[in-house]
Write an enzyme that holds these catalytic residues in place. Sequence first.
Site, PDB file in Angstrom:
ATOM      1  N   GLY A  86       0.780  -1.348   0.042  1.00 25.19           N
ATOM      2  CA  GLY A  86       0.065   0.230  -0.083  1.00 25.19           C
ATOM      3  C   GLY A  86       0.608   1.400   0.065  1.00 25.19           C
ATOM      4  CD  GLU A  87       2.627   5.417  -2.047  1.00 24.81           C
ATOM      5  OE1 GLU A  87       3.361   6.339  -2.047  1.00 24.81           O
ATOM      6  OE2 GLU A  87       2.703   4.421  -2.449  1.00 24.81           O
ATOM      7  N   GLY A 113       0.857   7.633   4.589  1.00 19.46           N
ATOM      8  CA  GLY A 113       1.167   8.900   4.721  1.00 19.46           C
ATOM      9  C   GLY A 113       2.654   9.666   4.040  1.00 19.46           C
ATOM     10  CG  PHE A 114       5.868   9.483   6.044  1.00 18.80           C
ATOM     11  CD1 PHE A 114       6.091  11.045   5.948  1.00 18.80           C
ATOM     12  CD2 PHE A 114       5.392   9.060   7.283  1.00 18.80           C
ATOM     13  CE1 PHE A 114       6.329  11.812   7.154  1.00 18.80           C
ATOM     14  CE2 PHE A 114       5.090  10.088   8.389  1.00 18.80           C
ATOM     15  CZ  PHE A 114       5.490  11.344   8.328  1.00 18.80           C
ATOM     16  N   PRO A 168       5.421   4.321   0.396  1.00 19.92           N
ATOM     17  CG  PRO A 168       7.288   3.258  -0.997  1.00 19.92           C
ATOM     18  CD  PRO A 168       6.716   4.595  -0.597  1.00 19.92           C
ATOM     19  CB  VAL A 169       3.050   0.374   3.543  1.00 17.06           C
ATOM     20  CG1 VAL A 169       3.238  -0.427   4.825  1.00 17.06           C
ATOM     21  CG2 VAL A 169       2.773   1.893   3.941  1.00 17.06           C
ATOM     22  CG  ASP A 203      -6.442  11.865   6.442  1.00 17.02           C
ATOM     23  OD1 ASP A 203      -7.617  12.175   6.117  1.00 17.02           O
ATOM     24  OD2 ASP A 203      -5.640  11.111   6.026  1.00 17.02           O
TER      25      ASP A 203
END
Length: 953
Positions: free
Chosen positions: A631-632, A634-635, A637-638, A750
């Site tokens: 995933g993507e 807040g900073f 890619p994960v 958020d």
Amino acid sequence: MSLNRFLFTSFSFFLFFIVHFASSATLPTQEGEAFKVVLTTLKKTNIDLNVDPCEVSSTGNEWSTISRNLKRENLQGSLPKELVGLPLLQEIDLSRNYLNGSIPPEWGVLPLVNIWLLGNRLTGPIPKEFGNITTLTSLVLEANQLSGELPLELGNLPNIQQMILSSNNFNGEIPSTFAKLTTLRDFRVSDNQLSGTIPDFIQKWTKLERLFIQASGLVGPIPIAIASLVELKDLRISDLNGPESPFPQLRNIKKMETLILRNCNLTGDLPDYLGKITSFKFLDLSFNKLSGAIPNTYINLRDGGYIYFTGNMLNGSVPDWMVNKGYKIDLSYNNFSVDPTNAVCKYNNVLSCMRNYQCPKTFNALHINCGGDEMSINGTIYESDKYDRLESWYESRNGWFSNNVGVFVDDKHVPERVTIESNSSELNVVDFGLYTQARISAISLTYYALCLENGNYNVNLHFAEIMFNGNNNYQSLGRRFFDIYIQRKLEVKDFNIAKEAKDVGNVVIKTFPVEIKDGKLEIRLYWAGRGTTVIPKERVYGPLISAISVDSSVNPSPRNGMSTGTLHTLVVILSIFIVFLVFGTLWKKGYLRSKSQMEKDFKSLELMIASFSLRQIKIATNNFDSANRIGEGGFGPVYKGKLFDGTIIAVKQLSTGSKQGNREFLNEIGMISALHHPNLVKLYGCCVEGGQLLLVYEFVENNSLARALFGPQETQLRLDWPTRRKICIGVARGLAYLHEESRLKIVHRDIKATNVLLDKQLNPKISDFGLAKLDEEDSTHISTRIAGTFGYMAPEYAMRGHLTDKADVYSFGIVALEIVHGRSNKIERSKNNTFYLIDWVEVLREKNNLLELVDPRLGSEYNREEAMTMIQIAIMCTSSEPCERPSMSEVVKMLEGKKMVEVEKLEEASVHRETKRLENMNTMKKYYEMIGQEISTSMSMIMSDRSESSADH
């Protein structure tokens, strides 16, 4: 509008001052000045004395109430004697603060009705002047450090109904003057140092409904006079020293819901008549000397609540109706005659069932990560102890068992089964994996090892207090005590983890030498009624343990005739060689060379989390293989990864083009490292090396709530109603922690379904604190940078940058609607035609049919009352006026059914009604009319498929 416009009736959890004037509503200057002094003494200097419209109600010229929330406000001053300057004062509620000093005797002249001071640091005696407050109905002083004898003068209170004095240091006998307190309905003196017996005069308290005398210091026997208390619903007496005595006569007390007579030295048979009290929800007669068989009349309790007969001398056979009740019935430590192959052995914790246990092999060590997963610590494997909370009896594959007796009971007679707790304090440990979770018990927690080799061992019990925090607030005031038994011998009485370890979050290891002669070891932790039970919340007490390590205390003998001196010399030489080898390797790879400013800044933070090397992360993620990209964040890619010990992790990698930058990255590390809650994604550690900025989180198996509810078809999960409600409550608890319970007051900014992750058991965890903003001093401020997701952002934040925790409350309301509805909040019909779920809610409010919002995929398989409550709460949360939104702690109480939704506030909840929104609402009507037909067709197909599937079986 100035302070001098208002009158006050009470100073409380809400400070209420009500006064009636014929022609004016002005507060006398003297009282106004007194109120200012009161706030100064309490060290509450940030109250705006200009009244907010949300806090005052009035009728014509008569101001009726003004409220100031001073409960859980972290007040650190002392109790103000200046309250006497407010002569109309009726209520004082300063519960759960950090106030110190003594209780002012000057308060004795006030016409007080309620005094609530629960959960502070108050010392000294109860003022005898309180005996003059003839209007007093409620006196709650629980969980303080008060001492001295109970004043005789308290017996002069003609209207007292509630007197709660538990968890203090009171001594002496209960005064004979208390015989006059015939209006009492609730009397509690548990966890004190009183002396003498339970007085016979309690027979005069005929209106009494609750009586708590657990570990009070009083001695037995339980007086015959207790039979007169026919209104009793909740009787809790435990750990009563004194001579043996027969079971007390309770035949006429037919309204009993909770009966705890634990460790009271009771003898004789179980009374038949207890089986005829069908109102029982909780019956605990454990750790007495009761004998004989279980009476046949007890079959009437089969559909009731919880029964604990642990640790008696009961015999005979176990009735069939008591089999397969799981943790709701415990019969361990008795003398029942049971066939080891019988189901009773598996389901009712009868210890005789272990007599014929066949060991897989013998062991010379035992290592258990209590309440946690299997993990490797310095090469030693600690076995997992993470079994289902609904089971009270666990059998491992390596010859050890555990038995967890009891459920936590609150004031409402509502039992809660909790056996594992996650860390909520700041850990100061090396092997943090052993201490992030712990096994807990409400009564008794026992570990049995049946397959050890005979010999001498050191039994090491690992503890860290993880449920209290170390900050200067009420959550640090909890006191946990329990007893430690090894081989059925009391080794430590009133063990206090935090005191032994010098603080919460610190580790203390208690070591006990044991000689094993028959291969068996028994470790038992028992709650003897001591300690607080309401700090930091209700039902926090009882034994807690993080890990167990049992190792042989005998060193292996030298082999091949090598002397001890020679062996030591070789070890020293080999150690020096290894040190030089490691040093050279690290230097060659650059690990010992000068570090970047970023790495220096990171080191200066001194965070209580693990520091990972870049090499570890690369190995775990297969060099950031795209196949592991999940995933993507807040900073950037994960990635999913796997550490050497088998732990699955999620790695958030800061992208080089991140607008947030390195400074905010370090801020996030500092912030998250201080947060520990079951409903927040856990931060394992981080890596700042070689220009890489990485956060290492726990891996959350089921991705996001958004994907589960309305993601691509292949990612959606079938979430039934109980699961949806659990998710909603979990998110609310996580936000309540961020807003009100953590040392840092944090606004997430958020909250949305994609930032709520679901673990293997579908428990929610709030993620991505990259946009979080500390809310340290001001309760309201203007954000210099708007950050969040449109559709979830509160209007005052989106339009004016006006940021408070109520912005998160608004976002939570949207997420709650999505959970109920099963669809995304934002619906795009075309490029220029976007509308939101909240518009549809307004349509349904007009139609008076809010339940039409419920996800049609649920069919009729949901609780209508719970669904309506959740929708109503969401409406209150999404009010356009921040002051009309509830706090997240209030939301939690409403969702859990501990507080009713206030219809008046629901009606007041306002919604923007601009022309654009009205257009959206009309579009919504047409849209849902269209998809309604699609849903109807889809549901028909699903039901048809189910029917065919049923026919096939």
